[in-house]
Design a protein around this motif. Sequence first.
Motif, PDB file in Angstrom:
ATOM      1  N   ILE A 286       0.837  -1.206   0.000  1.00 38.39           N
ATOM      2  CA  ILE A 286       0.000   0.000   0.000  1.00 38.39           C
ATOM      3  C   ILE A 286       0.870   1.253   0.000  1.00 38.39           C
ATOM      4  O   ILE A 286       0.560   2.246  -0.672  1.00 38.39           O
ATOM      5  N   ALA A 287       1.979   1.219   0.744  1.00 40.50           N
ATOM      6  CA  ALA A 287       2.880   2.371   0.798  1.00 40.50           C
ATOM      7  C   ALA A 287       3.452   2.693  -0.574  1.00 40.50           C
ATOM      8  O   ALA A 287       3.561   3.869  -0.953  1.00 40.50           O
ATOM      9  N   GLU A 288       3.822   1.658  -1.331  1.00 44.23           N
ATOM     10  CA  GLU A 288       4.343   1.886  -2.676  1.00 44.23           C
ATOM     11  C   GLU A 288       3.264   2.448  -3.600  1.00 44.23           C
ATOM     12  O   GLU A 288       3.540   3.306  -4.436  1.00 44.23           O
ATOM     13  N   ILE A 289       2.024   1.979  -3.438  1.00 42.33           N
ATOM     14  CA  ILE A 289       0.926   2.525  -4.240  1.00 42.33           C
ATOM     15  C   ILE A 289       0.727   4.001  -3.939  1.00 42.33           C
ATOM     16  O   ILE A 289       0.701   4.846  -4.844  1.00 42.33           O
ATOM     17  N   ILE A 290       0.584   4.328  -2.663  1.00 40.71           N
ATOM     18  CA  ILE A 290       0.287   5.716  -2.277  1.00 40.71           C
ATOM     19  C   ILE A 290       1.465   6.633  -2.597  1.00 40.71           C
ATOM     20  O   ILE A 290       1.283   7.739  -3.132  1.00 40.71           O
ATOM     21  N   GLY A 291       2.674   6.188  -2.268  1.00 43.27           N
ATOM     22  CA  GLY A 291       3.845   7.020  -2.543  1.00 43.27           C
ATOM     23  C   GLY A 291       4.013   7.304  -4.019  1.00 43.27           C
ATOM     24  O   GLY A 291       4.273   8.441  -4.423  1.00 43.27           O
ATOM     25  N   THR A 292       3.845   6.260  -4.853  1.00 41.54           N
ATOM     26  CA  THR A 292       3.966   6.450  -6.296  1.00 41.54           C
ATOM     27  C   THR A 292       2.828   7.300  -6.841  1.00 41.54           C
ATOM     28  O   THR A 292       3.033   8.163  -7.708  1.00 41.54           O
ATOM     29  N   MET A 293       1.631   7.082  -6.337  1.00 46.77           N
ATOM     30  CA  MET A 293       0.476   7.854  -6.789  1.00 46.77           C
ATOM     31  C   MET A 293       0.678   9.352  -6.523  1.00 46.77           C
ATOM     32  O   MET A 293       0.461  10.188  -7.416  1.00 46.77           O
TER      33      MET A 293
ATOM     34  N   ILE B 119       6.157   9.589   2.440  1.00 44.15           N
ATOM     35  CA  ILE B 119       5.035   8.708   2.755  1.00 44.15           C
ATOM     36  C   ILE B 119       5.473   7.248   2.843  1.00 44.15           C
ATOM     37  O   ILE B 119       5.167   6.534   3.801  1.00 44.15           O
ATOM     38  N   ALA B 120       6.190   6.789   1.821  1.00 45.04           N
ATOM     39  CA  ALA B 120       6.485   5.360   1.709  1.00 45.04           C
ATOM     40  C   ALA B 120       7.781   4.935   2.390  1.00 45.04           C
ATOM     41  O   ALA B 120       7.933   3.762   2.738  1.00 45.04           O
ATOM     42  N   GLY B 121       8.692   5.864   2.583  1.00 49.77           N
ATOM     43  CA  GLY B 121      10.010   5.515   3.101  1.00 49.77           C
ATOM     44  C   GLY B 121      10.025   4.660   4.355  1.00 49.77           C
ATOM     45  O   GLY B 121      10.674   3.609   4.397  1.00 49.77           O
ATOM     46  N   PRO B 122       9.318   5.064   5.405  1.00 51.83           N
ATOM     47  CA  PRO B 122       9.377   4.289   6.644  1.00 51.83           C
ATOM     48  C   PRO B 122       8.736   2.904   6.545  1.00 51.83           C
ATOM     49  O   PRO B 122       8.992   2.044   7.385  1.00 51.83           O
ATOM     50  N   ILE B 123       7.902   2.694   5.530  1.00 55.09           N
ATOM     51  CA  ILE B 123       7.151   1.437   5.433  1.00 55.09           C
ATOM     52  C   ILE B 123       7.769   0.481   4.415  1.00 55.09           C
ATOM     53  O   ILE B 123       7.996  -0.693   4.704  1.00 55.09           O
TER      54      ILE B 123
ATOM     55  N   ALA C  86      10.421   3.099   0.055  1.00 51.23           N
ATOM     56  CA  ALA C  86      10.118   4.091  -0.990  1.00 51.23           C
ATOM     57  C   ALA C  86      10.916   3.873  -2.261  1.00 51.23           C
ATOM     58  O   ALA C  86      11.630   4.750  -2.729  1.00 51.23           O
ATOM     59  N   HIS C  87      10.765   2.691  -2.853  1.00 54.41           N
ATOM     60  CA  HIS C  87      11.394   2.470  -4.161  1.00 54.41           C
ATOM     61  C   HIS C  87      10.704   3.329  -5.225  1.00 54.41           C
ATOM     62  O   HIS C  87      11.366   4.029  -5.977  1.00 54.41           O
ATOM     63  N   LEU C  88       9.396   3.230  -5.319  1.00 54.20           N
ATOM     64  CA  LEU C  88       8.553   4.035  -6.227  1.00 54.20           C
ATOM     65  C   LEU C  88       8.956   3.897  -7.691  1.00 54.20           C
ATOM     66  O   LEU C  88       8.543   4.695  -8.524  1.00 54.20           O
ATOM     67  N   ASN C  89       9.746   2.881  -8.001  1.00 57.42           N
ATOM     68  CA  ASN C  89      10.386   2.792  -9.309  1.00 57.42           C
ATOM     69  C   ASN C  89      10.830   1.350  -9.539  1.00 57.42           C
ATOM     70  O   ASN C  89      11.698   0.856  -8.806  1.00 57.42           O
ATOM     71  N   PRO C  90      10.272   0.645 -10.513  1.00 59.51           N
ATOM     72  CA  PRO C  90      10.683  -0.738 -10.763  1.00 59.51           C
ATOM     73  C   PRO C  90      12.175  -0.894 -11.028  1.00 59.51           C
ATOM     74  O   PRO C  90      12.765  -1.920 -10.655  1.00 59.51           O
TER      75      PRO C  90
ATOM     76  N   TYR D  56       6.191  -5.333  -5.507  1.00 60.94           N
ATOM     77  CA  TYR D  56       6.589  -3.923  -5.498  1.00 60.94           C
ATOM     78  C   TYR D  56       6.313  -3.289  -6.859  1.00 60.94           C
ATOM     79  O   TYR D  56       5.786  -2.173  -6.942  1.00 60.94           O
ATOM     80  N   ILE D  57       6.668  -3.991  -7.936  1.00 64.68           N
ATOM     81  CA  ILE D  57       6.443  -3.440  -9.267  1.00 64.68           C
ATOM     82  C   ILE D  57       4.947  -3.285  -9.537  1.00 64.68           C
ATOM     83  O   ILE D  57       4.503  -2.275 -10.109  1.00 64.68           O
ATOM     84  N   ALA D  58       4.151  -4.258  -9.099  1.00 65.92           N
ATOM     85  CA  ALA D  58       2.699  -4.156  -9.276  1.00 65.92           C
ATOM     86  C   ALA D  58       2.153  -2.938  -8.539  1.00 65.92           C
ATOM     87  O   ALA D  58       1.326  -2.186  -9.083  1.00 65.92           O
ATOM     88  N   ALA D  59       2.608  -2.715  -7.325  1.00 64.74           N
ATOM     89  CA  ALA D  59       2.148  -1.566  -6.549  1.00 64.74           C
ATOM     90  C   ALA D  59       2.548  -0.258  -7.221  1.00 64.74           C
ATOM     91  O   ALA D  59       1.764   0.704  -7.273  1.00 64.74           O
ATOM     92  N   GLN D  60       3.762  -0.200  -7.730  1.00 65.72           N
ATOM     93  CA  GLN D  60       4.242   1.015  -8.391  1.00 65.72           C
ATOM     94  C   GLN D  60       3.431   1.315  -9.649  1.00 65.72           C
ATOM     95  O   GLN D  60       3.108   2.477  -9.927  1.00 65.72           O
ATOM     96  N   MET D  61       3.096   0.291 -10.393  1.00 70.55           N
ATOM     97  CA  MET D  61       2.281   0.488 -11.595  1.00 70.55           C
ATOM     98  C   MET D  61       0.873   0.963 -11.236  1.00 70.55           C
ATOM     99  O   MET D  61       0.332   1.877 -11.876  1.00 70.55           O
ATOM    100  N   ILE D  62       0.275   0.357 -10.230  1.00 66.33           N
ATOM    101  CA  ILE D  62      -1.060   0.782  -9.792  1.00 66.33           C
ATOM    102  C   ILE D  62      -1.025   2.237  -9.345  1.00 66.33           C
ATOM    103  O   ILE D  62      -1.887   3.048  -9.718  1.00 66.33           O
ATOM    104  N   GLY D  63      -0.036   2.585  -8.548  1.00 68.44           N
ATOM    105  CA  GLY D  63       0.077   3.959  -8.062  1.00 68.44           C
ATOM    106  C   GLY D  63       0.292   4.955  -9.184  1.00 68.44           C
ATOM    107  O   GLY D  63      -0.296   6.039  -9.192  1.00 68.44           O
TER     108      GLY D  63
END
Length: 243
Positions: free
Chosen positions: A5-12, A54-58, A61-65, A85-92
């Motif tokens: 969820i953190a990767e989704i929100i951070g990337t979004m 947002i995503a760093g502590p969880i 925070a890759h935010l990038n495949p 992680y890649i799926a979350a980043q794409m969704i975000g």
Amino acid sequence: MTPFIAEIIGTMLMILLGNGVVANVVLKGTKGNNSGWIVITTAWALAVFVGVTIAGPISGAHLNPAITIGLAIANKFSWSLVPSYIAAQMIGAMAGAFLVWVFNKDHFSITDDEGAKHACFCTSPAIRNPLSNLFSETMGAFVLMFVIFHFADPSLSLQNDPNAKIGLGTMGALPVTFLVWVIGLSLGGTTGYAINPARDLGPRIIHYLLPIKGSSDWGYAWIPIIGPIIGTAIAAVFYGFLH
């Protein structure tokens, strides 16, 4: 909050603010119209700051495949977690791009320039030369990954605990903010510095699905996917060789 969820929100949020500044600069009738490249690169860097905060502590925070893959190659991240992680980043990324369109819908409607509208979603080269464009994306991602490998936490030498660490809290997101800023200013002029497959592919898919006139330029789409992955892979191998 989970890493997924953190990767989704951070990337979004990163895409909402990063592509949002592009929309503010290039779409007709906005308050920021024609404010230029400095505005875009600065806000994109700050967009990364928000996502990392947002995503760093969880999730880290890759935010990038490409970053996720680079860290896995360097044995700093588990390969078993790479797909999620890649799926979350794409969704975000797709969610953020959709929000950019919703937020600026009135300005999309009055903008005739198809290239400007396309730029609010994904990148395109200033001069179309596949080999040169691929090198630009590879080099930008190499710099991103190689410098990230050298980030260090601040430390204090204490008599009773020489390895004591001090935290910067939210300010810990500043190093990558400055890094993305200088990459944009120095290396971004040739291709728009995607340096992130999700940042480009996710919004490009949204551009294709939305009722927006103009090509999504799928012939170019492979470059901001493959280039960043090559760049971070080379950085990971080079870092491992040096260390």
